[in-house]
Design an enzyme around this catalytic site. Structure first.
Site, PDB file in Angstrom:
ATOM      1  N   GLY A 256      44.981  50.217  32.272  1.00 53.75           N
ATOM      2  CA  GLY A 256      44.435  48.697  32.355  1.00 53.75           C
ATOM      3  C   GLY A 256      45.222  47.882  31.388  1.00 53.75           C
ATOM      4  CB  SER A 257      48.584  48.140  30.003  1.00 56.95           C
ATOM      5  OG  SER A 257      49.385  48.448  31.271  1.00 56.95           O
ATOM      6  CG  ASN A 258      49.825  45.512  34.645  1.00 54.67           C
ATOM      7  OD1 ASN A 258      50.846  44.330  34.686  1.00 54.67           O
ATOM      8  ND2 ASN A 258      50.133  46.679  35.084  1.00 54.67           N
TER       9      ASN A 258
ATOM     10  CG  LEU B 165      42.268  50.856  52.216  1.00 54.27           C
ATOM     11  CD1 LEU B 165      43.528  50.351  51.835  1.00 54.27           C
ATOM     12  CD2 LEU B 165      41.961  51.611  53.377  1.00 54.27           C
ATOM     13  CB  ILE B 166      40.385  46.318  49.486  1.00 49.67           C
ATOM     14  CG1 ILE B 166      41.298  46.094  48.082  1.00 49.67           C
ATOM     15  CG2 ILE B 166      39.094  45.123  49.533  1.00 49.67           C
ATOM     16  CD1 ILE B 166      40.031  46.474  47.055  1.00 49.67           C
TER      17      ILE B 166
ATOM     18  CG  ASN C 100      48.096  46.012  44.785  1.00 50.74           C
ATOM     19  OD1 ASN C 100      47.435  46.444  43.765  1.00 50.74           O
ATOM     20  ND2 ASN C 100      48.896  46.655  45.744  1.00 50.74           N
TER      21      ASN C 100
ATOM     22  CG  HIS D  61      53.289  49.057  45.360  1.00 51.80           C
ATOM     23  ND1 HIS D  61      52.677  49.970  45.510  1.00 51.80           N
ATOM     24  CD2 HIS D  61      54.767  49.736  45.421  1.00 51.80           C
ATOM     25  CE1 HIS D  61      53.238  51.162  45.804  1.00 51.80           C
ATOM     26  NE2 HIS D  61      54.455  50.840  46.022  1.00 51.80           N
TER      27      HIS D  61
ATOM     28  CD  GLU E 188      53.559  47.051  36.842  1.00 51.78           C
ATOM     29  OE1 GLU E 188      53.235  47.609  38.010  1.00 51.78           O
ATOM     30  OE2 GLU E 188      53.013  47.692  36.006  1.00 51.78           O
TER      31      GLU E 188
END
Ligand code: GAR
Length: 190
Positions: A12-14, A87-88, A102, A104, A174
């Site tokens: 969860g760093s982003n 997958l959503i 998203n 990537h 990121e």
């Protein structure tokens, strides 16, 4: 007020960088952090950031409307997938057209698709002797990593790099770019 929901499956760093970026903003709120992984580091980060966190299981996600209803009830404007590894479902993609992004950890369309996530991506980049890698921020559709690209930037991969060192370089990119790009996408919403 615009409301963001962040989905994350890991550290969860982003998610944390995005939350910090918007912390002082009165027009944007990180309203929910959601995870499918009860062990995810993002849960502790969310608690520390005083952001409500929701943990759900696979069955709830794919076989009920509970998560979709939660997003609607919380008036979520934008969904951000920050290291989310599932997958959503189609119903969610349809409910948030051009309102789901998203990140990537590679230069799509290279090193994307099913099974290409997290460390597997960096291992493939190194095994393929790539000279560069990078990040891709894109809209989400019903296929892994295939939605329209919003932003890409690259970094060098040298002969001495391994998957861990590439991952470190990617995380720097990121953290540097994802919050700002999320802000830009949010501004473009009607
Ligand atoms: C990030 O590198 C992100 O690009 C990647 O997972 C990592 C999560 O890091 N996402 C994917 O691989 C999605 N296919 P974080 O938990 O520290 O934010």
């Amino acid at each position: 007020m615009k409301h963001i929901a962040i989905f994350a499956s890991g550290s969860g760093s982003n998610a944390e960088k995005i939350s910090e970026y918007f912390a002082e903003r009165s027009d944007v709120q990180i309203t929910l952090i959601l995870t499918n992984n009860p062990q995810a580091g993002v849960i502790e980060r969310a608690r520390r950031l005083h952001i409500p966190v929701v943990v759900f299981d696979r069955k709830t996600f794919y076989e009920t409307d509970r998560i979709l209803d939660l997003l609607k009830n919380n008036k979520i404007d934008l969904i951000v997938l920050a290291g989310f590894m599932m997958l959503i479902p189609a119903s969610m993609v349809e409910a948030f057209p051009d309102r789901m992004v998203n990140i990537h950890p590679a230069l799509l369309p290279k090193f994307g698709g099913k099974g290409m996530y997290g460390h597997f991506v960096h291992e493939a980049v190194v095994a393929n002797k790539e000279k560069e890698s990078g990040i891709t921020i894109h809209y989400v559709n019903q296929h892994y990593d295939e939605g329209n690209i919003i932003f890409q930037t690259s970094c060098e991969v040298t002969e001495t790099d391994n998957a861990d060192s590439v991952a470190d370089k990617i995380h720097v990119l990121e953290h540097q770019h994802f919050p700002r790009v999320v802000d830009e996408v949010l501004s473009s919403l009607s």
